[in-house]
Write a protein that holds these residues in place. Structure first.
Motif, PDB file in Angstrom:
ATOM      1  N   PHE A 185       1.010  -1.063  -0.053  1.00  0.00           N
ATOM      2  CA  PHE A 185      -0.043   0.078  -0.152  1.00  0.00           C
ATOM      3  C   PHE A 185       0.993   1.704   0.058  1.00  0.00           C
ATOM      4  CE2 PHE A 185      -2.611   2.872   1.702  1.00  0.00           C
ATOM      5  CZ  PHE A 185      -3.902   3.071   0.940  1.00  0.00           C
ATOM      6  N   TYR A 234       2.059   1.444  -3.394  1.00  0.00           N
ATOM      7  CA  TYR A 234       2.622   1.714  -4.606  1.00  0.00           C
ATOM      8  C   TYR A 234       1.478   2.786  -4.427  1.00  0.00           C
ATOM      9  CZ  TYR A 234       3.838  -2.156  -6.798  1.00  0.00           C
ATOM     10  OH  TYR A 234       5.071  -3.195  -7.300  1.00  0.00           O
ATOM     11  N   VAL A 235       0.981   3.563  -3.375  1.00  0.00           N
ATOM     12  CA  VAL A 235       0.165   4.458  -3.405  1.00  0.00           C
ATOM     13  C   VAL A 235       0.721   5.706  -3.943  1.00  0.00           C
ATOM     14  CG1 VAL A 235      -1.764   5.967  -1.508  1.00  0.00           C
ATOM     15  CG2 VAL A 235      -1.903   3.146  -2.007  1.00  0.00           C
ATOM     16  N   GLN A 290       0.844   7.184  -7.055  1.00  0.00           N
ATOM     17  CA  GLN A 290      -0.875   7.229  -7.378  1.00  0.00           C
ATOM     18  C   GLN A 290      -1.073   8.921  -7.233  1.00  0.00           C
ATOM     19  OE1 GLN A 290      -3.867   4.766  -6.123  1.00  0.00           O
ATOM     20  NE2 GLN A 290      -5.747   5.385  -8.163  1.00  0.00           N
ATOM     21  N   SER A 325      -3.613   1.524  -7.059  1.00  0.00           N
ATOM     22  CA  SER A 325      -2.917   1.262  -6.226  1.00  0.00           C
ATOM     23  C   SER A 325      -3.822   1.954  -5.128  1.00  0.00           C
ATOM     24  CB  SER A 325      -1.939   1.761  -6.013  1.00  0.00           C
ATOM     25  OG  SER A 325      -0.984   1.603  -7.418  1.00  0.00           O
ATOM     26  N   ALA A 326      -4.142   2.749  -5.077  1.00  0.00           N
ATOM     27  CA  ALA A 326      -5.371   3.339  -3.561  1.00  0.00           C
ATOM     28  C   ALA A 326      -6.975   2.363  -3.611  1.00  0.00           C
ATOM     29  CB  ALA A 326      -5.329   4.272  -3.449  1.00  0.00           C
ATOM     30  N   GLN A 327      -7.271   2.362  -4.844  1.00  0.00           N
ATOM     31  CA  GLN A 327      -8.369   1.474  -4.480  1.00  0.00           C
ATOM     32  C   GLN A 327      -8.504   0.104  -4.392  1.00  0.00           C
ATOM     33  OE1 GLN A 327      -7.562   3.183  -6.493  1.00  0.00           O
ATOM     34  NE2 GLN A 327      -9.055   4.489  -8.155  1.00  0.00           N
ATOM     35  N   GLY A 374      -6.391  -0.707  -0.440  1.00  0.00           N
ATOM     36  CA  GLY A 374      -6.706  -0.194   0.232  1.00  0.00           C
ATOM     37  C   GLY A 374      -8.175  -0.950   0.542  1.00  0.00           C
TER      38      GLY A 374
END
Lengths: 228, 222
Positions: free
Chosen positions: A74, A77-78, A81, B185-187, B190
């Motif tokens: 998380f 990779y986040v 984004q 990625s967040a989705q 998450g």
């Protein structure tokens, strides 16, 4: 069937030991982050602001009950984004540090709660300042109860550090996988990784236990409770 | 928000499939962990020294090395000895063997926390060691060790994410795949985080509380 090759072991051992240094560094840095962030998490739950207390409480619960690997992915990779690019090391340290911060905050919290209520009340009765209450009265009594938990998680973070290899942190486990991929020999690298882990974590656990006893003795306290 | 709903519509079923595999791994791992914990826990308390050594060695080795190393060892090294395991089997096997070593300490602690008088009373009314353990000591030990077992099960659920690394298609694996195809990625991650959280908070925690209450009623102390 059992084709263990000693010369192969000698060939790869220097490379594995070099990677071990990285593993120890990762565990060390991660632990430092966890010590500080954990204290912040713990103290934030003792403030009079109910909303903050609640938010921190839920965050700690969320971090504690979800897998570390997933958190590592998380964080890694986040960021990109939303335009924040983190190196594997930075992302890995942040993820493992925050994960263990959640655990350590519980250790701090339990330690502070273990100080009898009368001690707090006595401090109020004597009109001691918040600072003196914590530093002179509460912390010296809480610390012996905090240390065993802290020590256990130091060994824990060390044993969880192989997970950092999933985002390409070049620690011990990563090196073993790389050797396996290059030479198609998995027996020696993975067995050696296990042996190195054992060789570090057993003495570490033992010396932590010694250290605990020493802290208790030097603060003039008996063993208050045993862990198991 | 609109985007996320579309995302869920497209990939929701895959998350659910993954969650089912995660639950299967956790359940099978738990059964194995219980068996391992009881066996090695009792071995560690055995009166015969060599048996005790085997128990202690097992516990120290499996607790001293990390789960990921054990998982890879079982999956990549065991085939060299002629034992090739399905990845699904290797996954829950590693989970159960590893967490069982932690559980062994809970079993030992639980049994040793039963007061001496209970042993003496059971002996005084003519119970043999096996009957005494089964009817008197172990039920009380169980009551003492259930709460920490709850934590251990959450630990097991979390650890089960590691089986994704040997490509068992669990929740972690699916979220990784979805991340690679969508770059959201967040989705992707998450959603997986939330599902894990819900499984721990709404399945394991209440489940353990129910077990504790049931046991308390059975021992008529609650």
């Amino acid at each position: 069937m059992f084709d263990w090759k000693w010369d192969f072991v000698i060939e790869i051992l220097p490379r594995l030991l070099e990677a071990t240094v990285n593993t120890l560094m990762a565990a060390g840095f991660g632990y430092l982050i966890a010590l500080v962030a954990g204290l912040i998490f713990a103290l934030a739950q003792r403030t009079p602001f109910r909303l903050l207390t609640l938010a921190v409480r839920e965050t700690v619960e969320l971090i504690r009950s979800t897998p570390l690997v997933l958190q590592i992915f998380f964080v890694f990779y986040v960021g990109p984004q939303f335009g924040v690019r983190l190196s594997p090391w930075t992302a890995g340290m942040a993820a493992i540090g925050l994960h263990y911060a959640a655990y350590l905050s519980e250790v701090y919290r339990a330690g502070l709660d273990s100080v009898p209520k009368g001690q707090w009340e006595a401090c109020i009765a004597l009109n001691l300042s918040v600072r003196r209450t914590y530093f002179k009265i509460i912390l010296p009594q809480a610390i012996p109860n905090i240390i065993p938990g802290l020590g256990n998680y130091l060994v824990g973070i060390f044993k969880d550090s192989p997970m950092l290899s999933v985002i390409g942190v070049t620690e011990l486990f990563h090196a073993a996988t790389a050797i396996g991929a290059e030479t198609y020999r998995f027996l020696e690298p993975y067995t050696l990784v296990g042996a190195i882990f054992l060789a570090i974590s057993l003495p570490a656990a033992m010396s932590i236990r010694r250290f605990e006893d020493w802290v208790r003795a030097s603060l003039g306290m008996k063993r208050l409770y045993t862990k198991d | 928000m609109q985007n996320y709903l579309e995302f869920l519509q497209a990939y929701g079923p895959r998350f659910l499939d993954g969650a089912v595999v995660t639950l299967q791994q956790t359940a099978l791992g738990t059964l194995l962990a219980i068996a391992v914990a009881v066996t090695t826990g009792f071995m560690k308390m055995a009166p015969i020294a060599p048996v005790r050594w085997v128990g202690v060695t097992y516990i120290e080795v499996f607790r001293g090395t990390s789960l990921l190393v054990q998982l890879y060892w079982i999956f990549f090294v065991l085939p060299l000895f002629g034992i090739t395991l399905e990845k699904f089997t290797a996954g829950f096997l590693a989970l159960g063997l590893n967490l069982g070593a932690y559980g062994a300490e809970l079993v030992r602690g639980g049994v040793q926390s039963v007061p001496r008088g209970q042993y003496e009373a059971a002996t005084a009314i003519g119970m043999g060691p096996v009957l005494r353990m089964r009817r008197i000591i172990f039920p009380q030990a169980l009551r003492n060790m259930l709460p920490p077992w709850g934590n251990l099960l959450i630990e097991l659920l979390k650890s089960s994410a590691l089986v994704a690394l040997i490509s068992v298609s669990d929740l972690m694996f699916e979220s990784k795949q979805i991340n690679m195809t969508t770059f959201q990625s967040a989705q992707a991650f998450g959603t997986a985080l939330i599902i894990y959280y819900v499984m721990a908070r709404c399945l394991i925690t209440p489940g353990m509380r129910w077990l504790e209450q049931r046991l308390a009623r059975k021992l008529s102390i609650g």
